[in-house]
Write a protein that holds these residues in place. Sequence first.
Motif, PDB file in Angstrom:
ATOM      1  N   ILE A 312       0.872  -1.114   0.056  1.00  6.20           N
ATOM      2  CA  ILE A 312       0.028  -0.176  -0.071  1.00  6.20           C
ATOM      3  C   ILE A 312       0.851   1.416  -0.026  1.00  6.20           C
ATOM      4  CG2 ILE A 312      -1.634   1.267   1.524  1.00  6.20           C
ATOM      5  CD1 ILE A 312      -2.878  -1.268   0.393  1.00  6.20           C
ATOM      6  N   SER A 313       0.643   2.132  -0.718  1.00  7.03           N
ATOM      7  CA  SER A 313       1.413   3.309  -0.859  1.00  7.03           C
ATOM      8  C   SER A 313       1.118   4.137   0.313  1.00  7.03           C
ATOM      9  CB  SER A 313       0.976   4.417  -2.161  1.00  7.03           C
ATOM     10  OG  SER A 313       1.088   5.679  -2.098  1.00  7.03           O
ATOM     11  N   SER A 314       2.113   4.423   1.098  1.00  2.00           N
ATOM     12  CA  SER A 314       1.887   5.379   2.351  1.00  2.00           C
ATOM     13  C   SER A 314       1.396   6.983   2.023  1.00  2.00           C
ATOM     14  CB  SER A 314       3.306   5.308   3.095  1.00  2.00           C
ATOM     15  OG  SER A 314       4.303   5.677   2.316  1.00  2.00           O
ATOM     16  N   ILE A 317      -2.283   6.328   1.476  1.00  2.00           N
ATOM     17  CA  ILE A 317      -3.371   6.089   2.413  1.00  2.00           C
ATOM     18  C   ILE A 317      -3.180   7.193   3.410  1.00  2.00           C
ATOM     19  CG2 ILE A 317      -1.467   4.905   3.949  1.00  2.00           C
ATOM     20  CD1 ILE A 317      -3.592   2.774   4.622  1.00  2.00           C
ATOM     21  N   MET A 318      -2.279   7.800   3.576  1.00  2.00           N
ATOM     22  CA  MET A 318      -2.329   9.300   4.252  1.00  2.00           C
ATOM     23  C   MET A 318      -3.488  10.213   3.709  1.00  2.00           C
ATOM     24  SD  MET A 318       1.364  10.104   5.576  1.00  2.00           S
ATOM     25  CE  MET A 318       0.706  11.294   6.905  1.00  2.00           C
ATOM     26  N   GLY A 320      -6.501  10.057   3.609  1.00  2.00           N
ATOM     27  CA  GLY A 320      -7.779   9.618   3.865  1.00  2.00           C
ATOM     28  C   GLY A 320      -8.311   8.274   3.668  1.00  2.00           C
ATOM     29  N   ARG A 321      -7.567   7.410   3.073  1.00  2.53           N
ATOM     30  CA  ARG A 321      -7.969   6.049   2.763  1.00  2.53           C
ATOM     31  C   ARG A 321      -7.973   5.178   3.812  1.00  2.53           C
ATOM     32  NH1 ARG A 321      -5.451   8.192  -1.948  1.00  2.53           N
ATOM     33  NH2 ARG A 321      -6.566   8.264  -3.635  1.00  2.53           N
ATOM     34  N   SER A 322      -8.627   4.235   3.867  1.00  5.65           N
ATOM     35  CA  SER A 322      -8.382   3.068   4.622  1.00  5.65           C
ATOM     36  C   SER A 322      -8.654   1.904   4.160  1.00  5.65           C
ATOM     37  CB  SER A 322      -9.415   3.092   5.924  1.00  5.65           C
ATOM     38  OG  SER A 322     -10.779   3.092   5.511  1.00  5.65           O
ATOM     39  N   VAL A 323      -8.117   0.741   4.945  1.00  2.89           N
ATOM     40  CA  VAL A 323      -8.192  -0.680   4.486  1.00  2.89           C
ATOM     41  C   VAL A 323      -8.595  -1.449   5.485  1.00  2.89           C
ATOM     42  CG1 VAL A 323      -7.001  -2.635   3.306  1.00  2.89           C
ATOM     43  CG2 VAL A 323      -5.960  -0.366   3.026  1.00  2.89           C
TER      44      VAL A 323
ATOM     45  N   PHE B 103      -4.286  19.490  -1.832  1.00  3.34           N
ATOM     46  CA  PHE B 103      -3.031  19.377  -1.031  1.00  3.34           C
ATOM     47  C   PHE B 103      -2.058  18.643  -2.048  1.00  3.34           C
ATOM     48  CE2 PHE B 103       0.312  18.889   2.131  1.00  3.34           C
ATOM     49  CZ  PHE B 103       0.685  17.762   1.833  1.00  3.34           C
ATOM     50  N   ILE B 280      -1.959   5.673  10.462  1.00  2.56           N
ATOM     51  CA  ILE B 280      -0.779   6.147  10.213  1.00  2.56           C
ATOM     52  C   ILE B 280      -0.553   7.859  10.085  1.00  2.56           C
ATOM     53  CG2 ILE B 280       0.759   6.302   8.039  1.00  2.56           C
ATOM     54  CD1 ILE B 280      -0.141   3.138   7.533  1.00  2.56           C
ATOM     55  N   LEU B 281       0.401   8.316  10.754  1.00  4.92           N
ATOM     56  CA  LEU B 281       0.335   9.769  10.652  1.00  4.92           C
ATOM     57  C   LEU B 281       1.698  10.104  10.336  1.00  4.92           C
ATOM     58  CD1 LEU B 281      -1.124  10.369  14.296  1.00  4.92           C
ATOM     59  CD2 LEU B 281      -2.203  10.503  12.229  1.00  4.92           C
ATOM     60  N   GLY B 282       2.692   9.306  10.331  1.00  6.84           N
ATOM     61  CA  GLY B 282       3.988   9.696   9.904  1.00  6.84           C
ATOM     62  C   GLY B 282       4.322   9.610   8.426  1.00  6.84           C
ATOM     63  N   VAL B 283       4.703  10.659   8.015  1.00  6.08           N
ATOM     64  CA  VAL B 283       5.228  10.807   6.433  1.00  6.08           C
ATOM     65  C   VAL B 283       6.462   9.867   6.149  1.00  6.08           C
ATOM     66  CG1 VAL B 283       5.850  12.080   4.314  1.00  6.08           C
ATOM     67  CG2 VAL B 283       4.308  13.101   6.394  1.00  6.08           C
ATOM     68  N   GLU B 284       6.089   8.881   5.282  1.00 10.83           N
ATOM     69  CA  GLU B 284       7.177   7.962   5.175  1.00 10.83           C
ATOM     70  C   GLU B 284       8.537   8.617   4.389  1.00 10.83           C
ATOM     71  OE1 GLU B 284       9.287   5.857   3.660  1.00 10.83           O
ATOM     72  OE2 GLU B 284       9.102   4.115   5.039  1.00 10.83           O
ATOM     73  N   GLY B 287       9.507   7.506   1.114  1.00 14.36           N
ATOM     74  CA  GLY B 287       8.316   7.141   0.197  1.00 14.36           C
ATOM     75  C   GLY B 287       8.078   5.745  -0.001  1.00 14.36           C
ATOM     76  N   ALA B 288       8.358   5.020   0.966  1.00 14.69           N
ATOM     77  CA  ALA B 288       8.565   3.301   0.936  1.00 14.69           C
ATOM     78  C   ALA B 288       7.081   2.953   1.140  1.00 14.69           C
ATOM     79  CB  ALA B 288       9.155   2.658   1.770  1.00 14.69           C
ATOM     80  N   PRO B 289       6.455   1.964   0.416  1.00 14.39           N
ATOM     81  CA  PRO B 289       4.979   1.347   0.697  1.00 14.39           C
ATOM     82  C   PRO B 289       4.990   0.500   2.035  1.00 14.39           C
ATOM     83  CG  PRO B 289       6.066   0.037  -0.935  1.00 14.39           C
ATOM     84  CD  PRO B 289       7.116   1.162  -0.759  1.00 14.39           C
ATOM     85  N   VAL B 290       3.684   0.468   2.434  1.00 18.76           N
ATOM     86  CA  VAL B 290       3.742  -0.199   3.766  1.00 18.76           C
ATOM     87  C   VAL B 290       3.071  -1.761   3.120  1.00 18.76           C
ATOM     88  CG1 VAL B 290       2.238  -0.600   5.930  1.00 18.76           C
ATOM     89  CG2 VAL B 290       2.442   1.644   4.660  1.00 18.76           C
ATOM     90  N   VAL B 303      -6.595  -0.483   8.658  1.00 20.00           N
ATOM     91  CA  VAL B 303      -5.613   0.602   8.613  1.00 20.00           C
ATOM     92  C   VAL B 303      -6.060   1.733   8.086  1.00 20.00           C
ATOM     93  CG1 VAL B 303      -2.975   0.739   7.895  1.00 20.00           C
ATOM     94  CG2 VAL B 303      -3.980  -1.653   8.244  1.00 20.00           C
ATOM     95  N   MET B 304      -5.871   2.541   8.554  1.00 19.54           N
ATOM     96  CA  MET B 304      -6.148   4.148   7.978  1.00 19.54           C
ATOM     97  C   MET B 304      -5.274   5.173   8.137  1.00 19.54           C
ATOM     98  SD  MET B 304      -8.583   5.510  10.912  1.00 19.54           S
ATOM     99  CE  MET B 304      -9.992   4.260  10.647  1.00 19.54           C
ATOM    100  N   GLY B 305      -5.226   5.998   7.186  1.00 18.04           N
ATOM    101  CA  GLY B 305      -4.060   7.075   7.219  1.00 18.04           C
ATOM    102  C   GLY B 305      -4.816   8.374   7.228  1.00 18.04           C
ATOM    103  N   SER B 306      -4.055   9.314   7.537  1.00 15.60           N
ATOM    104  CA  SER B 306      -4.603  10.830   7.366  1.00 15.60           C
ATOM    105  C   SER B 306      -3.503  11.877   7.333  1.00 15.60           C
ATOM    106  CB  SER B 306      -5.527  11.075   8.434  1.00 15.60           C
ATOM    107  OG  SER B 306      -5.025  11.812   9.641  1.00 15.60           O
ATOM    108  N   LEU B 307      -3.845  12.897   6.910  1.00 23.87           N
ATOM    109  CA  LEU B 307      -3.098  14.128   7.079  1.00 23.87           C
ATOM    110  C   LEU B 307      -3.816  14.925   8.291  1.00 23.87           C
ATOM    111  CD1 LEU B 307      -2.548  15.379   3.267  1.00 23.87           C
ATOM    112  CD2 LEU B 307      -0.789  14.286   4.950  1.00 23.87           C
TER     113      LEU B 307
END
Lengths: 394, 367
Positions: A312-314, A317-318, A320-323, B103, B280-284, B287-290, B303-307
């Motif tokens: 998953i591209s970090s 996902i940042m 606002g997406r979720s899995v 953004f 996930i809050l940290g900016v990789e 740029g590596a994938p999870v 798993v969710m991410g946000s700005l």
Amino acid sequence: MEHMNTARPRPIRCKAAVSKAAGQPLEMEEVEVAPPRAHEVRIKILCTSLCHTDLTFWRMKDFPAMYPSILGHEAVGVVESVGDHVEEVAVGDTVVPVFLAQCGECADCLSARSNICSALPPNAATGMPRDGTTRFSLAATGEPVHNFIAVSSFAEYTVVDVAHVVKVGAALPPEKACLLSCGVATGVGAAWKVAAVEAGSTVAVFGLGAVGLAVAQGSKMRGAKRIIGVDLNPDKFDIGKRMGITEFVNPNDSGDKTVSEVIKEMTAGGADYCFECVGSAPVMAEAFRSSRMGWGKTIVLGMDGNAAPISISSIDIMRGRSVVGSLLGGIKPKDDIPVLAQKCLDKELELDEFITHQIGFHEINSAFQLLAQGKSLRCIIWMPGAKEMEENAA
Amino acid sequence: MAAGEPLVIEEVVVDPPKAHEVRIKIVCTSLCHSDVTFWRMKDFPGVFPRIFGHEAFGVVESVGEHVEELAAGDAVVPTFLGQCSQCVDCRSARSNMCTNPRFAVRPGMPRDDTTRFSDGEGNPLHHFLGVSSFSEYTVVDVTQVVRVNPAMPPSKACLLSCGATTGVGAAWKLAKVEPGSSVAIFGLGAVGLAVAEGARICGASKIIGVDLNPEKLELGKEFGVTHFINPKEVGDKPVSQAIIEITEGGADYCFECIGLAALMNDAFQSSREGWGKTIILGVEMHGAPVSLSSREILHGKCVMGSLFGGVKPKQDIPVLADKYLNKELQLDKFITHEVDLENINEAFDLLLQGKSLRCTIWMDKDQ
């Protein structure tokens, strides 16, 4: 074969389709099925159906696949005998066995947020949930035969822990009740409980097998406006349309574009909900890429046979997406399967289209071939005498 | 001036604000690790020469055309994430990803991609996240400017511009930590400790902090961390196993607050089956994938991410400011150092050596 016996059940000898080597046709064998122990129920199977997860394990050479074993986990039957401490079902009840337990007492069963019973957690290892032993042996030699994910429905009789048994009543025809034991429940449940698809949503479904089409039905029942089906098999579009699919994407027909690029174009940015119903980590990643920034949710239902990781591209996902993933589409078996059964009886949920083939138990290997070739959705496998009993009753 | 090189204090020219823009006199700013990530970056989107900084507090000096909501003299924080209040995402409670403008990490201003900065010779200097607060004056799009209660002390308001809001917001809005929950936080920098602060306010019963720096143990306690794990001190055991033991099955919420894919995976493995959420809050950093286990996720994990911790800046920052002013939310403990603009490179050193949480950089020390 055996008359119903409520006093001190004895071992039963009956037929089972035994898997002896990875990918090899199942062999019909006489097996001995031990009586149910405490908290167990012995079920006379009426019919069973093949789910792709059976196929995945059937092909697996190494652990957690075990040999010889009795596969099958989507079925319906009648309680033949019960072990000690079984109060919730009685001899004669029509039940579906389910690979996922519901003990009703652990933190997960008590929470609305989870359907993964932690008292009897799912694991791919064989053996009965409480003591890890099997109730099956080959009649000729006494050699133990492994069971499969707490169900083992490719046998005329099986023993299932009561936590894995759901009473459904006889109103729903067996071939339909059977589907609620896994595949259809998973798909409808995922749209209803895991995603909670809202009216007006845009949904993308990757893989239009029984689970994917059940997701489509479930999404339609929830009022989704667009349900985009993705499949390599163009034949899936016609049946898909009847199940609620509004648009079809065939990766083979997308030219240079990836499926996610096509979907993002179609939806001006991505779908609200993307369901993976294939069982392939790269498809899970593509489903994720097809989801919308801001609130896009990807729901993983398929099981990757290689246990491959999803990449998953970090950055993506940042935004606002979720899995999220689930077993059995977030369904709590004993609470929710009867609700689905009622929806079938009320014609809110139509199951006819899922049943593409019906065969007798002795023909079980053809079900594997049909599914492996993508020619079937659900092939109902009738135990000897059961179809006739049903036809007489109707 | 170049990737990883100390910043150089220069005299710059700051153009007037164009339409929908605001020129802000920065009062103070602080260093966030995301500045460091892009400061180190040699290739695009790393660009040089650039004015970094995106966490700040200031006063509106002038406004461009079509700016109605702000006026000269307003106390404001600039934010890297905008809120236009009109696009589909702004109008939805589910999203904070404003698309108008969208953004992106770009060298110029968001609407026209040009710069408002130039050096003494007229050479352009690039913006950072449309904020560029390491400057006495900056120009910011109106969607990225949030008015704050003038009663807010500048250095605390500054924290709400990014780090503290991200962490508190993630616990409060995104995860919606409920009382009695167990929380695991990977990385006890300002964002991670802000998650702890948010989790504390939400009534979490276990707040497990994971950090390689043993000094974070004592510091973490001040922020409500109940258990501390130093990955170097758990022996052969993976960190996730230690967390699973402490929580008897996995944490309800796991937050990654560093920006390393391997840790995002650890966080995922530390989460509880059935309902465990990884945020996930940290900016990789690379740029590596999870990489997530396709089997494990089937067991009810998310798993969710946000700005910005799911926060809508104009709506939520004032709420956090109020919580600070009525003493529900504690921010003072985030500020561990202060320097003035000439010594801005010390702020970088302190952060990179793990010695600081937030170092306030004052434009004019007398303020």
